[in-house]
Scaffold this motif. Sequence first.
Motif, mmCIF file in Angstrom:
data_model
loop_
_atom_site.group_PDB
_atom_site.id
_atom_site.type_symbol
_atom_site.label_atom_id
_atom_site.label_comp_id
_atom_site.label_asym_id
_atom_site.label_seq_id
_atom_site.Cartn_x
_atom_site.Cartn_y
_atom_site.Cartn_z
ATOM 1 N N GLU A 167 -10.552 0.734 -2.665
ATOM 2 C CA GLU A 167 -10.282 2.152 -2.434
ATOM 3 C C GLU A 167 -11.590 2.866 -2.095
ATOM 4 O O GLU A 167 -12.590 2.748 -2.811
ATOM 5 N N GLY A 216 -5.493 3.410 6.033
ATOM 6 C CA GLY A 216 -4.824 4.665 5.689
ATOM 7 C C GLY A 216 -4.609 5.541 6.909
ATOM 8 O O GLY A 216 -3.549 6.185 7.047
ATOM 9 N N ARG A 217 -5.598 5.581 7.822
ATOM 10 C CA ARG A 217 -5.430 6.365 9.063
ATOM 11 C C ARG A 217 -4.292 5.800 9.902
ATOM 12 O O ARG A 217 -3.518 6.547 10.502
ATOM 13 N N ILE A 248 -1.650 4.127 8.760
ATOM 14 C CA ILE A 248 -0.388 4.468 8.085
ATOM 15 C C ILE A 248 -0.011 5.922 8.370
ATOM 16 O O ILE A 248 1.156 6.235 8.663
ATOM 17 N N ASP A 249 -0.985 6.820 8.315
ATOM 18 C CA ASP A 249 -0.714 8.231 8.611
ATOM 19 C C ASP A 249 -0.174 8.394 10.022
ATOM 20 O O ASP A 249 0.731 9.205 10.270
ATOM 21 N N PHE A 297 -10.134 0.100 3.935
ATOM 22 C CA PHE A 297 -9.101 0.828 3.189
ATOM 23 C C PHE A 297 -8.828 2.172 3.860
ATOM 24 O O PHE A 297 -7.672 2.551 4.080
ATOM 25 N N ILE A 298 -9.886 2.883 4.228
ATOM 26 C CA ILE A 298 -9.737 4.185 4.882
ATOM 27 C C ILE A 298 -9.105 4.017 6.262
ATOM 28 O O ILE A 298 -8.215 4.778 6.655
ATOM 29 N N ARG A 349 0.813 -1.219 0.000
ATOM 30 C CA ARG A 349 0.000 0.000 0.000
ATOM 31 C C ARG A 349 0.852 1.279 0.000
ATOM 32 O O ARG A 349 0.516 2.258 -0.670
ATOM 33 N N ASP A 350 1.945 1.270 0.763
ATOM 34 C CA ASP A 350 2.754 2.492 0.891
ATOM 35 C C ASP A 350 4.233 2.134 0.801
ATOM 36 O O ASP A 350 4.762 1.431 1.667
#
Length: 493
Positions: free
Chosen positions: A469, A478-479, A481-482, A474-475, A30-31
């Motif tokens: 996505e 992402g939180r 990872i942030d 998925f969201i 993902r990242d």
Amino acid sequence: MKKFELVFIPLPVMGHLAAMVEMANILVTRDQRLTVTILVIKLPLYGKTAEYIQSLSASFASESMRFIILPEVLLPEESEKEFMLKAFLESYKPIIREAIIDLTDSQMGPDSPRLAGFVLDMFCTTMIDVANEFGVPSYVFCTSNAGFLALSFHLQELYDENNSKEVVKQLQNSNAEIALPSFVNPIPGKMIPDIFSNDDTASWFHDQVERYRSGVKGILINTFAKLESHVMNSMSRSSSSRAPPLYSIGPILHLKNNNTVGPGGTLHCTDILKWLDNQPPVSVVFLCFGSMGSFDEDQVKEIAHALERSGVRFLWSLRQPPPKDKFEAPSEYTDIKYVLPEGFLERTAGIGRVIGWAPQVEILAHPATGGFVSHCGWNSTLESMWHGVPMATWPLYAEQQFTAFEMVVELGLAVDITLDYQKHPHGERSRVVSAEEIQSGIRKLMEEGGEMRKKVKAKSEESRKSLMEGGSSFISLGRFIDDVLGNGPEGGE
């Protein structure tokens, strides 16, 4: 581009290990700023785990993801009197500390990744102490469902607020019921995992849960929002749970073979799938009880009688129990016919097959598979839902009775053969489930479960959308990872 290193420390048992490795793979895919090092502890009781680790590391190893297999630890004799897992994990702390020192020393160049945090199995919170020494945050990965996490928070509160021995004593009463704030239905005592009804294990696990609250920066849960929305919302809103941020990032599933083929090899797998190719759609009931699931001869015969009387097409993964004095995974039978009723294989040859190790994901994905008799391990439950195959529950140990209760009673996404059966991998069974009970459960699963089947199909769609996505998982990932990147040097810039 700055790189950020996460250190994963899984519990070295099949279900926990597979889910954490798959999550690591998803993260680095993902990242590209993320790399993962998986520190693999050796658990002597699980002899097959070493082979499984080798196959996983061969499948996933890349520049962004690597495995370090740690030396095996011999426990001191006095630790045998204590709760063994606690002593075992504590003994690994200095080894993990040295592994992190070696890791950071080898990454001193300007382009090397910087250590950004630990991701710990839900049972490995003692390693928070090591993370703290290196000044990085810890996150917990809950390999069970959100319902079990909510139960753990609730019982830990009761344990703190009341006489702990009285709480344990209450849970030893099989007629007791627990009202869980995030559940509609009270939970019978027989559905509560026995880790909570033993003084030593309860005290140890409640310490784990307290560290979820006070020692970690977030909890990742292998679930998705539309499956356990009431539970997730209740935990997030509850001030009493004092939970850190919760990330529902599932379903995390190991859906590809990736060379982790079982004892029969690729030919065995191909043969099974060819047999399924010749069966009508949604006609076969698949019976499989996980990497540690097995039954004694009395119970095997009851299952055989139920299948024969039902006349249903079946694929049955049957494995030999380990010796009673050994805590090992089941093995393959040398000749399976000797444990079955005389003539069973001949009489059912036209409608069924009895196999050893099963390629579970491939079988659940096959259009001929219409139902799954399962031990209710959480990975298997998610796999069944992903493929839209309804389940009949037959839990064995750990939190499986609780999962069966949630799926059948709370969510209406499964039917029951039994909810309260218990058979520990190294212990005795609670009872023999009769052929009549098994036959009745299979009939409900294959003939009468039309509405439940529709609900499972809907959850299958929701599980897949959650990972796309814009989907909830998925969201949520992402939180997470942030948050990880925000902890790194210079705030991740």
